[in-house]
Each structure stands twice: as structure tokens, then as C-alpha cells.
Design an enzyme around this catalytic site. Structure first.
Site, PDB file in Angstrom:
ATOM      1  N   HIS A  76     110.254  30.509   7.038  1.00 20.76           N
ATOM      2  CA  HIS A  76     109.037  31.077   7.616  1.00 20.76           C
ATOM      3  C   HIS A  76     108.416  32.001   6.571  1.00 20.76           C
ATOM      4  CE1 HIS A  76     110.236  30.552  12.129  1.00 20.76           C
ATOM      5  NE2 HIS A  76     110.436  29.454  11.421  1.00 20.76           N
ATOM      6  N   GLU A  88     107.511  35.011   6.650  1.00 27.19           N
ATOM      7  CA  GLU A  88     108.140  36.330   6.591  1.00 27.19           C
ATOM      8  C   GLU A  88     109.441  36.289   5.805  1.00 27.19           C
ATOM      9  OE1 GLU A  88     107.099  34.577   9.304  1.00 27.19           O
ATOM     10  OE2 GLU A  88     107.065  35.898  11.038  1.00 27.19           O
TER      11      GLU A  88
END
Length: 167
Positions: A58, A60
Site C-alpha cells: 500500500h 503508506e
């Protein structure tokens, strides 16, 4: 030497949106992230689970890994993470382990959001680290990018795979 001005939340979210656009260009869900320390960008990330064959890639997580490498420490003390979509439980867990000072997100995620929409993992007082959270920064732009991406994907589906519409 003159001091460098720190980026505002809006300016930093614009940088995260740029990362999200990079993800979309690669066929990934358009989510982007930026890690900032002392007002300066130290790492960026864009969604890459498809291209990297990695369910943990992801935006992040990509940004957190790059920031930890840049600082030489998995503890990202005094750092802030900006992301275009509310983080999921996996990403919140990593953020808490990294000891981020603050997380700022754009669009809420009513399906998997773990910063208030479905769960609020940051709000658990039993955790040994508390992270400040701010949602809704450039929310309309962040949500619009996601909506456009999925609208275009649906247009490309064969007629047999399109959802039926009510009359």
C-alpha cells in the site's frame, strides 16, 4: 542560509495526490503517501500491490519503508504521514509501530478505513503510543481521483461483468 519553510497540510496532500496519480498511471488504485519530518519530505510512496505482487505494498507501507531506510531507523519519531485515502488496519498498525507523530488523510474509506470510518485503531487508549489524526484534507480531490479511476475501470468491463442497474 535562509530557513526552508515547512509545507502546509494542503501542499503536502497535493504531493500525495501526485503519488496517487503515479499509481493510477501504473494501473494501481490511486493512493499516494508522503512522509514529512520537520516540515521536509523524507519519503514518498504510491500504491503498488499489483505491480509488486505484494498485498502489503500500500502507498503508506511503501512510504514508511522508504522513510525508515532514509532515517536508518524503523522508529519514525517526529514524522508525519500524509495519505490520500484513510488507512486500513494493516497500515495503521505499521504507523503505530513506527511511532508517527501525526497522520493526515484525504478521503474517508467507508469499507476498510481504520482511522474512524469502520474502525478507529488510533483512538484506542490502551495502546502505548498515541498518534494525532486529521482527516478530510483535500477530501473531494482525493475521493474524485478514486471515483474517476473506478468509473473508468467499470467502463472497460465487458457487458457481462457490469453490475445490473435498477429501473
Amino acid at each position: 542560509m535562509p530557513a526552508i519553510d515547512a509545507l502546509s497540510d494542503t501542499q503536502t496532500m497535493q504531493l500525495a495526490l501526485t503519488q496517487a496519480r503515479f499509481a493510477a498511471a501504473e494501473g494501481e488504485v490511486p493512493v499516494g503517501a508522503v512522509v514529512v519530518r520537520a516540515g521536509q519530505v523524507i519519503a514518498v510512496g504510491s500504491n503498488a500491490p499489483i505491480g509488486q505482487h505484494d498485498p502489503s505494498a500500500h502507498a503508506e507501507m511503501v512510504a514508511l519503508r522508504a522513510a525508515a531506510k532514509a532515517l536508518g531507523n524503523y522508529r519514525l519519531l517526529d514524522c508525519e504521514l500524509f495519505v490520500t485515502l484513510e488507512p486500513c488496519a494493516m497500515c495503521v498498525g505499521a504507523m503505530l509501530h513506527a511511532r508517527l507523530q501525526r497522520v493526515v488523510f484525504g478521503a474517508a474509506d467507508p469499507k476498510t478505513g481504520a482511522a474512524g470510518s469502520v474502525l478507529d485503531l488510533f483512538a484506542n487508549p490502551r495502546l502505548n503510543h498515541q498518534t494525532q489524526v486529521l482527516g478530510g484534507v483535500l477530501a473531494a480531490q482525493c475521493a474524485g481521483l478514486l471515483q474517476d479511476f473506478f468509473r473508468n475501470k467499470r467502463k472497460k468491463l465487458p457487458a457481462s461483468n457490469k453490475p445490473m442497474t435498477e429501473k
